[in-house]
Write a protein that holds these residues in place. Structure first.
Motif, short mmCIF file in Angstrom:
data_model
loop_
_atom_site.label_atom_id
_atom_site.label_comp_id
_atom_site.label_asym_id
_atom_site.label_seq_id
_atom_site.Cartn_x
_atom_site.Cartn_y
_atom_site.Cartn_z
N THR A 1 14.61 1.81 -8.00
CA THR A 1 14.36 1.43 -6.60
C THR A 1 13.01 1.95 -6.15
O THR A 1 12.45 2.90 -6.71
CB THR A 1 15.44 2.01 -5.66
OG1 THR A 1 15.25 3.44 -5.63
CG2 THR A 1 16.85 1.68 -6.13
N VAL A 2 12.54 1.33 -5.08
CA VAL A 2 11.30 1.79 -4.46
C VAL A 2 11.47 3.22 -3.96
O VAL A 2 10.56 4.05 -4.10
CB VAL A 2 10.92 0.82 -3.32
CG1 VAL A 2 9.84 1.42 -2.43
CG2 VAL A 2 10.45 -0.52 -3.91
N ALA A 3 12.64 3.52 -3.43
CA ALA A 3 12.86 4.89 -2.91
C ALA A 3 12.75 5.92 -4.03
O ALA A 3 12.14 6.98 -3.86
CB ALA A 3 14.23 4.97 -2.24
N ASP A 4 13.33 5.62 -5.16
CA ASP A 4 13.20 6.52 -6.31
C ASP A 4 11.73 6.74 -6.66
O ASP A 4 11.28 7.86 -6.91
CB ASP A 4 13.91 5.92 -7.54
CG ASP A 4 15.43 5.98 -7.43
OD1 ASP A 4 15.95 6.91 -6.78
OD2 ASP A 4 16.08 5.07 -7.99
N ALA A 5 11.02 5.64 -6.72
CA ALA A 5 9.62 5.74 -7.11
C ALA A 5 8.81 6.53 -6.07
O ALA A 5 7.90 7.29 -6.42
CB ALA A 5 9.03 4.34 -7.30
N GLY B 1 2.61 2.65 -10.39
CA GLY B 1 3.96 2.24 -10.77
C GLY B 1 4.81 1.92 -9.54
O GLY B 1 5.63 0.99 -9.57
N LEU B 2 4.62 2.68 -8.48
CA LEU B 2 5.34 2.39 -7.23
C LEU B 2 4.90 1.05 -6.64
O LEU B 2 5.72 0.24 -6.22
CB LEU B 2 5.07 3.53 -6.23
CG LEU B 2 5.48 3.28 -4.78
CD1 LEU B 2 6.97 2.98 -4.65
CD2 LEU B 2 5.10 4.48 -3.91
N HIS B 3 3.60 0.84 -6.63
CA HIS B 3 3.08 -0.45 -6.15
C HIS B 3 3.72 -1.59 -6.93
O HIS B 3 4.15 -2.59 -6.35
CB HIS B 3 1.56 -0.48 -6.29
CG HIS B 3 0.99 -1.85 -6.13
ND1 HIS B 3 0.71 -2.41 -4.91
CD2 HIS B 3 0.68 -2.81 -7.05
CE1 HIS B 3 0.25 -3.64 -5.08
NE2 HIS B 3 0.22 -3.91 -6.37
N ASN B 4 3.77 -1.45 -8.22
CA ASN B 4 4.38 -2.47 -9.07
C ASN B 4 5.81 -2.75 -8.63
O ASN B 4 6.24 -3.90 -8.50
CB ASN B 4 4.32 -2.00 -10.52
CG ASN B 4 4.91 -3.00 -11.51
OD1 ASN B 4 6.07 -2.88 -11.89
ND2 ASN B 4 4.14 -3.98 -11.93
N LEU B 5 6.55 -1.69 -8.35
CA LEU B 5 7.94 -1.85 -7.91
C LEU B 5 8.02 -2.59 -6.57
O LEU B 5 8.93 -3.37 -6.33
CB LEU B 5 8.62 -0.50 -7.76
CG LEU B 5 9.16 0.14 -9.02
CD1 LEU B 5 9.99 1.35 -8.65
CD2 LEU B 5 10.01 -0.84 -9.83
N ARG B 6 7.06 -2.30 -5.71
CA ARG B 6 7.07 -2.99 -4.41
C ARG B 6 6.83 -4.48 -4.57
O ARG B 6 7.42 -5.29 -3.86
CB ARG B 6 6.02 -2.37 -3.48
CG ARG B 6 6.48 -1.02 -2.94
CD ARG B 6 5.43 -0.41 -2.04
NE ARG B 6 5.99 0.75 -1.34
CZ ARG B 6 5.31 1.85 -1.02
NH1 ARG B 6 4.02 1.93 -1.30
NH2 ARG B 6 5.91 2.85 -0.39
N VAL B 7 5.96 -4.83 -5.50
CA VAL B 7 5.77 -6.27 -5.75
C VAL B 7 7.06 -6.86 -6.32
O VAL B 7 7.51 -7.94 -5.89
CB VAL B 7 4.59 -6.52 -6.70
CG1 VAL B 7 4.41 -8.02 -6.95
CG2 VAL B 7 3.30 -5.94 -6.13
N LEU B 8 7.68 -6.16 -7.24
CA LEU B 8 8.96 -6.65 -7.78
C LEU B 8 9.99 -6.81 -6.67
O LEU B 8 10.76 -7.79 -6.65
CB LEU B 8 9.50 -5.70 -8.85
CG LEU B 8 8.65 -5.46 -10.10
CD1 LEU B 8 9.42 -4.61 -11.12
CD2 LEU B 8 8.18 -6.75 -10.74
N ALA B 9 10.00 -5.87 -5.74
CA ALA B 9 10.97 -5.96 -4.64
C ALA B 9 10.67 -7.17 -3.76
O ALA B 9 11.59 -7.87 -3.30
CB ALA B 9 10.93 -4.67 -3.82
N THR C 1 0.84 -1.20 0.00
CA THR C 1 0.00 0.00 0.00
C THR C 1 0.87 1.24 0.00
O THR C 1 1.89 1.31 0.67
CB THR C 1 -0.91 0.03 1.24
OG1 THR C 1 -0.21 -0.55 2.33
CG2 THR C 1 -2.19 -0.73 0.99
N THR C 2 0.45 2.20 -0.76
CA THR C 2 1.21 3.44 -0.84
C THR C 2 0.70 4.39 0.23
O THR C 2 1.16 5.49 0.36
CB THR C 2 1.02 4.07 -2.23
OG1 THR C 2 -0.38 4.27 -2.44
CG2 THR C 2 1.54 3.13 -3.29
#
Lengths: 399, 399, 399, 399
Positions: D111-115, D370-378, A398-399
């Motif tokens: 990275t998630v931080a970037d996003a 897009g951030l959520h997507n990155l979190r799943v990738l992480a 969750t964001t």
């Protein structure tokens, strides 16, 4: 000493048992013409009409309702066992003790312990063949693929993707049966996943690591049957009563192999529209080969020949240039076609050849091989990730 | 009176003869289990090693080198004839005169006159079955298609497109054989076109008009073989001498049927990459069905169900709901697969059932049917358009 | 002198007209980046809403309802004509007389005489491009096939089988339109058969002989529309009144080519389930190539590479190694996909390049080529075999 | 206030950048004809020839070599960002700060931080569109599938099998590039797995659990390029020097979704013969749908209509009845075909509509998506099982 002719019997006259019975009947016609044809002695099923029908249909002399009558019969030398898994151990051990050669269906047993007992029984009978029925190894197309990979022209496998999708369990009105009983791993993983695990190891070498196993049961209760069903086919009257399904409809997991290949596997018995879709995609150092059981007599291959604007994925129809076909089918040109029943014929021929010391087909995998397969299945089951498991990685996004 | 058991024999132990021999061996296992299994008596071939191998392989008691020994044998009641076309008449007439039931391969004979003599012989033996082997009528998928069209749910055929492409003649180094001898029409038209003409009439009714026939011979000379070849397979030593090919490699024509359907046909024995591609596209009033022999156990159908954004061309894998499969294969679920050899088993069962008066399979087409087929082939040949023919329409289009 | 920029217009804003309009809009983006982009000037349709919508949508400056306004406009230099066939002659002749370059849709005209007049007009305007829109020549896959056959690696064509099956006419409730008017040969033969005849000649050389033509009309009457329909799509209110269909729904025929190839053709506009299936199977001396428009970005090829147990039919996805794709699509890797609308873009680019003297695409076929095509269609129509024709071979086969 | 017309720019003129540039050029032609066409202002690339070529080709007014020139330009209102991932953050943040609407390629950032920083920037600019380019959501066939599952007629997903196989990395001679740099998860998982994870969540809902992740790098070193390569295509001179590949060639894992569905995923960038094969098999309560990007304009569906001997897997060619096609393609009948470049056009239209407040296409996923997507990738990366990881289940199966 090899009996001549070999007296054969089949225990179990359901759909798979019939495939074995037919296979013995046809086995004499395939490959080396001087191999002695077997004598078709007996077929047994607790449900007498099944036994009687199969005996008449495939030309076996006797129909039995008690497997012990088969195991004890002096004119029976080799036995196929095609009954519910939880009977495999008892029958196999008894048959081996009675001096018979045994070809037992997969998965070898419900538990590793059962299989260990079976292997021990086989070791105590070193002059007899104790084999497990990984029938897909007799697919001409899969065997052709096996020639291409590893030491073959395409080189080592990098990635194998194995999908085995059936729909026999999709309809919640299909009756309860032994296939739906047992703990996790005894469902689709044992039933069809055992084949997939075996094929993957054939192509990639021993499994070294499994992970990510996820199992779900979608149809959680099934109606009690009021009669006897053959195969998956239903057609039997159903009770209003429903019984709980104990094991998984869907199973997915990943693997790693000793030589560095990785594997991706998806198994389902509730895959609408897929009666029996076994698909393999095998990515190698120098090309890719694929197989789809719905088109059993072909495979595809992509490599660098020819390496230009007409390079593509080739559809190869198996024929006399490939394993099993020449001498295994009367008309044997490419595209003549064959089916899974033919795999059982080739397997029966190999089993009889092993007993007789004839022929040059690859021998059937032995019981220790079947035990190994069960151990991999057990590891897959142990790698299960569910609500209660610690190994899954929860995703909080969750964001 | 029907002999019990029926003693069967096969004349010709080439590829097709082997398919017949295997079919008799397996026929007992399919469909009505109480149908008496035949006795496998004799198989004959002028080339003794072929006869001996087939006899051993498929369990026939005797191997013969002279077909007369088969025709004269009192323990033979039914005979499959699978030899070069120009022997069909003599053997069939003799066999019928000797009181045998006959199943003769297609095309029935080299000429209409030969076939008329065979039909006359059959009429003189009214108690015996005289049949012609249009084996593709035993394809479960084609038989399923036949149920859909005409009086079936899709309604009358409007257009049939039949392609039959083989590659057995593509390689100019393949040896000369009887298949390459005879006048126009005795080549690809007779060899595989006879099947196509028969299937089209099964689906569309009697041919009323043919036209536009074009025949070409691309490989005009072939090397003489120095030995005996089985099937199309070559593998035989070749002479430096070449003999002229008498008949056509390619044949194309159009047809009209009594009920208004039209047909388009393309036949080739030099179609690289197509070992045995028989394709049918059948356009009907209410939908379309298609078949491709390279995937023998499936067909496609397009109709208005469901009539919305998920309407499409359905790939149907044949199974117990379709003709021949239930009881015809041991494991019989959809996608289990089968091949052309199985068609011969179903045909053998039907032939034996006709003799015995058992079963409910469609009977084999009779010799008069085979004669009719030859007459259509003759009309197609007569409609030939070539440099010498007056019927072609020359196209002069220079501007 | 080439105008710069070229002012372009489209006459006809139905489905095909829209494809032309979009093509001009996109043409600047493909291939040689220094080719001057055209100026999108005008689009005309008698039905004003179509013209206005297309003009807005594709960025044309003016919408017109009279084609003469386009032909007379001084800022228009090049015109696509995408209207009913019976207007082709008048518009083309007027446009050429007005000094315009013309790209006219196929078939060039309703009659050979009309087309001859158009060719004469083009000859009288030698500095202008007069082209006909055989768009399938711009298919990357078909163009790739053309490179393989004839002088290409597969060698001369022996046999071409061309099927073009549409379903736009299958539903008897689809309204009457100009497509259903005209005598024999003006139906499916002219509409889609013109493409097939052209492609076959591209691959096989000039047609020398046609025969066996059979035409049938299955839907003999269609409802009058009460409004304007775009494309085949219906969606228009229908009158209760029905009008007779003048031309053929199905057409089949065979051909012979100068170099010895033969052809088999089946055309239908009532082929249920086939929205637009153009299939080519081209059998050559050294291999076979096939194309199916339902998978527009791929073709198959079978040849002797590699000539062993992995030989098969290769599926080749077109990419930068093939015609048109590199520079013709923004992302251009194999399997990126494209569709028939892209063919129009490539054609528009070629037409503009011809006018500007730039680029290296094959030029558009000229009007004389379109006339030649009509003459072949006329010969096919003349070879018709029906109840009244003397050329058909009646088949009398009763025994 | 929405600028009229919207001035658009593209940063990055490689293969994907060109797809964006072409998309803006074509976007005016699709769907609502009254949507204002954008003004094509600028395209930027550090490699000037790429920028210049793309600007000329797609009709953009200016070519730039510094992205800041685009971000700072007052006549640019909307920007597509199609450059290496590690530039996404800086450009996006700057563009948003400059008041621009942004459509950033996936994966959103390294990275998630970037996003997170990018999402924060978007929150600070609430009147601007900040979107991420999950282009496959614009596939008509995938969108048609999305209508069928979940709340659609097929019901909830039980199992999704997602394969995405490319071959751009197969050849060890392909040069080093930014795609091969970064830690685990930045390779094939980020590059193409990001799409797959997104599509799976579209169909199945939020990911709740991942496991079994296995990553391998097969090509461990790649040659340094001596020039600039576009796309994956190579064609650039190579140094003798090789650089280490930091990230994975192959990635496989399993998933669980909130609603009980499970997922199986196999990703590869070294899959010989598969230029870009994205396959989805989606098993639902009442049927199965499948998609294969190599045939982008079709999907298959199996359900219970009709539930009898003609039930099968239907191949559905998308057309006006499906999303995006009507109004999105000039000719729009089923089987007209389209490709991945068209997905970018539909996406561009949606992005412009969002800015303009017009149209009814689904909006582009926002940066938070897009951030959520990155979190799943992480999470997938964190679930990695390798020699050093504790989570894999070792398989010891020696007997």
């Amino acid at each position: 000493m090899t009996p001549d002719p070999i007296g054969v019997a089949v225990i179990g006259a359901g759909m798979v048992g019939r495939a074995h019975a037919n296979a013995y009947r046809c086995a004499a016609g395939v490959y080396a013409a001087d191999t002695p044809p077997p004598r078709l002695v007996a077929i047994a099923d607790v449900y007498e009409p099944f036994a009687a029908d199969a005996a008449r249909r495939y030309g076996f002399r006797r129909a039995e309702t008690d497997w012990r009558a088969v195991v004890d019969a002096p004119d029976v030398h080799a036995i196929s066992i095609a009954v519910a898994n939880d009977l495999h151990r008892e029958i196999t051990v008894a048959a081996l003790a009675a001096g018979k050669h045994v070809l037992c269906e997969k998965p070898l047993a419900p538990t590793v312990a059962d299989a260990e007992a079976m292997v021990a029984a086989a070791r105590a009978a070193p002059g007899q063949v104790g084999a497990v029925g990984f029938t897909f190894r007799r697919s001409p197309a899969i065997a052709a693929i096996a020639r291409q990979v590893g030491a073959g022209p395409l080189g080592p496998v990098r990635h194998i993707v194995g999908n085995y999708w059936c729909d026999y369990g999709h309809d919640p009105q299909r009756p309860m049966s032994w296939r739906y009983r047992g703990g996790p791993g005894s469902g689709v993983l044992a039933d069809i996943g055992s084949h997939m695990v075996d094929l993957a190891e054939w192509l990639c070498g021993p499994t070294r690591r499994v992970g990510g196993t996820t199992m779900t049961t979608v149809v959680t209760r099934r109606p009690k049957p009021l009669g006897v069903a053959v195969g998956h086919a239903g057609g039997v009257a159903l009770s209003n009563e429903r019984e709980p399904v104990d094991n998984e409809d869907i199973c997915t997991f990943t693997t790693g192999y000793a030589d560095g290949a990785v594997g991706t596997f998806a198994l389902s018995r509730i895959a609408y529209g897929h009666a029996n879709s076994l698909r393999l995609d095998v990515f190698c150092e120098r090309g890719t080969v694929s197989f789809d059981l719905t088109r059993p007599a072909e495979f595809t291959i992509a490599d660098d020949a020819p390496d230009d604007d007409v390079n593509g994925i080739r559809t190869v129809f198996v024929g006399p240039a490939h394993p099993y076909v020449h001498g295994g089918l009367p008309m044997d040109f490419p595209t003549v076609g064959h089916g899974q029943n033919d795999f059982f014929v080739f397997q029966a021929r190999a089993f009889l050849d092993q007993i007789a010391g004839t022929g040059d087909l690859p021998p059937c995998p032995d019981l220790a091989h079947g035990l190994h397969n069960l151990r991999v299945l057990a590891a897959i089951t142990a790698a299960r990730q569910d609500a209660a498991a610690a190994t899954g990685s929860p995703v909080a996004t969750t964001t």
